[in-house]
Design a protein around this motif. Structure first.
Motif, PDB file in Angstrom:
ATOM      1  N   CYS A  10      17.353  24.630   2.991  1.00 26.06           N
ATOM      2  CA  CYS A  10      16.573  23.411   2.748  1.00 26.06           C
ATOM      3  C   CYS A  10      17.415  22.418   1.954  1.00 26.06           C
ATOM      4  N   ASP A  11      16.897  21.216   1.786  1.00 23.90           N
ATOM      5  CA  ASP A  11      17.554  20.219   0.955  1.00 23.90           C
ATOM      6  C   ASP A  11      17.553  20.699  -0.494  1.00 23.90           C
ATOM      7  N   VAL A  12      18.519  20.213  -1.280  1.00 24.74           N
ATOM      8  CA  VAL A  12      18.653  20.646  -2.672  1.00 24.74           C
ATOM      9  C   VAL A  12      18.733  19.410  -3.570  1.00 24.74           C
ATOM     10  N   LEU A  13      17.913  19.404  -4.618  1.00 23.17           N
ATOM     11  CA  LEU A  13      17.947  18.348  -5.628  1.00 23.17           C
ATOM     12  C   LEU A  13      18.550  18.910  -6.890  1.00 23.17           C
ATOM     13  N   MET A  14      19.690  18.343  -7.311  1.00 22.52           N
ATOM     14  CA  MET A  14      20.345  18.772  -8.539  1.00 22.52           C
ATOM     15  C   MET A  14      20.040  17.753  -9.637  1.00 22.52           C
ATOM     16  N   VAL A  15      19.509  18.226 -10.748  1.00 21.02           N
ATOM     17  CA  VAL A  15      19.156  17.360 -11.876  1.00 21.02           C
ATOM     18  C   VAL A  15      20.049  17.718 -13.058  1.00 21.02           C
ATOM     19  N   ARG A  16      20.816  16.751 -13.499  1.00 22.56           N
ATOM     20  CA  ARG A  16      21.711  16.982 -14.623  1.00 22.56           C
ATOM     21  C   ARG A  16      21.080  16.412 -15.880  1.00 22.56           C
ATOM     22  N   ALA A  17      20.855  17.252 -16.871  1.00 24.41           N
ATOM     23  CA  ALA A  17      20.210  16.792 -18.106  1.00 24.41           C
ATOM     24  C   ALA A  17      21.207  16.048 -18.960  1.00 24.41           C
ATOM     25  N   GLY A  18      20.717  14.987 -19.597  1.00 21.66           N
ATOM     26  CA  GLY A  18      21.559  14.242 -20.513  1.00 21.66           C
ATOM     27  C   GLY A  18      22.551  13.360 -19.810  1.00 21.66           C
ATOM     28  N   LYS A  19      23.247  12.582 -20.589  1.00 25.77           N
ATOM     29  CA  LYS A  19      24.233  11.647 -20.053  1.00 25.77           C
ATOM     30  C   LYS A  19      25.585  12.328 -19.977  1.00 25.77           C
ATOM     31  N   PRO A  20      26.258  12.234 -18.818  1.00 23.76           N
ATOM     32  CA  PRO A  20      27.544  12.895 -18.688  1.00 23.76           C
ATOM     33  C   PRO A  20      28.586  12.328 -19.626  1.00 23.76           C
ATOM     34  N   LYS A  21      29.524  13.163 -19.987  1.00 21.99           N
ATOM     35  CA  LYS A  21      30.597  12.712 -20.889  1.00 21.99           C
ATOM     36  C   LYS A  21      31.707  12.070 -20.066  1.00 21.99           C
TER      37      LYS A  21
END
Length: 274
Positions: A263-274
């Motif tokens: 299936c489709d995948v949603l990746m959620v990255r917490a916080g602001k990347p460095k």
């Protein structure tokens, strides 16, 4: 970061982008969001060639997408796409698999891997024909990032049903294999799930469309099984958290889930990347 109601579609201007393009269009309509199509040219591309490719692409768009803004950048595609999403405060990046190998398996490639690691907004990897997401599986390690992933998916897809999955293991399991130990660790995992669900951020409305699964076993296998059992349209993963499944540099288990999930995948990255 203040989020705009804009979906950023990463396109390579080839038919390979047709699936994510169709899904992005459907999501934009469902969310009442603007759809912006982004393409990154190599920095050595001639200006005339760039203009010609953009013109040809615009002509190839279906009538329903003729109004969409098409933006371009130059440089390394994953870096520039992540930068565009941050600069425009996009709500979501939509992309597809990078290629297939000789056996037909999906290979995500450098661009998707970089986006998932660094993009300041969720990244949706589209693998199937366009569809409204009705059955969504969310993997959790009970960490704040996995809570954020659940809440963000619930906000994006307010009419979907959710299955929240947690896999637990037993330390030194080869030495401790009694039914009593299994029951004890299961009880601990279920208590943690109850505590996780008691968060004031999880509304009663969300609880009413959410079921929980706590299972003993290897995380990747448990989550993959629930995707199949739930006939999931979408798998949601946090790209960092406290367990091996969700650490910031995508671990082998989550990378395998991202790549192998049908299936489709949603990746959620917490916080602001460095």
């Amino acid at each position: 970061m203040t989020t705009s109601n804009e979906i950023l579609l990463a396109s390579d201007f080839t038919p390979r982008s047709d699936l994510p393009q169709k899904q992005a269009m459907m999501l934009a309509q469902a969310m009442g969001a603007a759809l912006v199509i982004a393409h990154v040219f190599d920095k050595h591309t001639a200006v005339e060639a760039e203009a010609g490719e953009v013109t040809d692409f615009r002509r190839s768009l279906p009538e329903s997408l003729k109004h969409c803004e098409v933006i371009t950048a130059r440089g390394r595609a994953p870096h520039e796409l992540a930068h565009l999403a941050e600069a425009r405060s996009s709500r979501l990046i939509v992309t597809g698999v990078a290629r297939h190998n000789s056996l037909g398996d999906e290979i995500l490639g450098t661009m998707v891997d970089y986006l998932v690691r660094r993009a300041p907004v969720p990244v949706l990897v589209v693998k199937r024909d366009e569809r409204l997401y009705q059955n969504i599986v969310v993997a959790t390690d009970y960490s704040p990032p996995s809570l954020q992933a659940l809440l963000m998916a619930a906000e994006m897809f307010p009419h979907a049903s959710f299955t929240l999955v947690h896999a637990f293991s037993i330390p030194f399991e080869s030495w401790i294999s009694s039914d009593e130990a299994l029951a004890e660790f299961r009880k601990m995992a279920e208590d943690d799930m109850e505590k996780f669900m008691s968060s004031e951020l999880i509304t009663q409305a969300l609880r009413s469309r959410l079921r929980t699964v706590v299972a003993h076993g290897e995380s990747g296998s448990i989550v993959s099984l629930q995707v199949i059992v739930s006939d999931a349209d979408l798998l949601v993963l946090a790209s960092n958290g406290r367990s091996a499944l969700f650490h910031a540099a995508i671990g082998s288990i989550s990378a395998a889930l991202l790549e192998r999930a049908k299936c489709d995948v949603l990746m959620v990255r917490a916080g602001k990347p460095k």
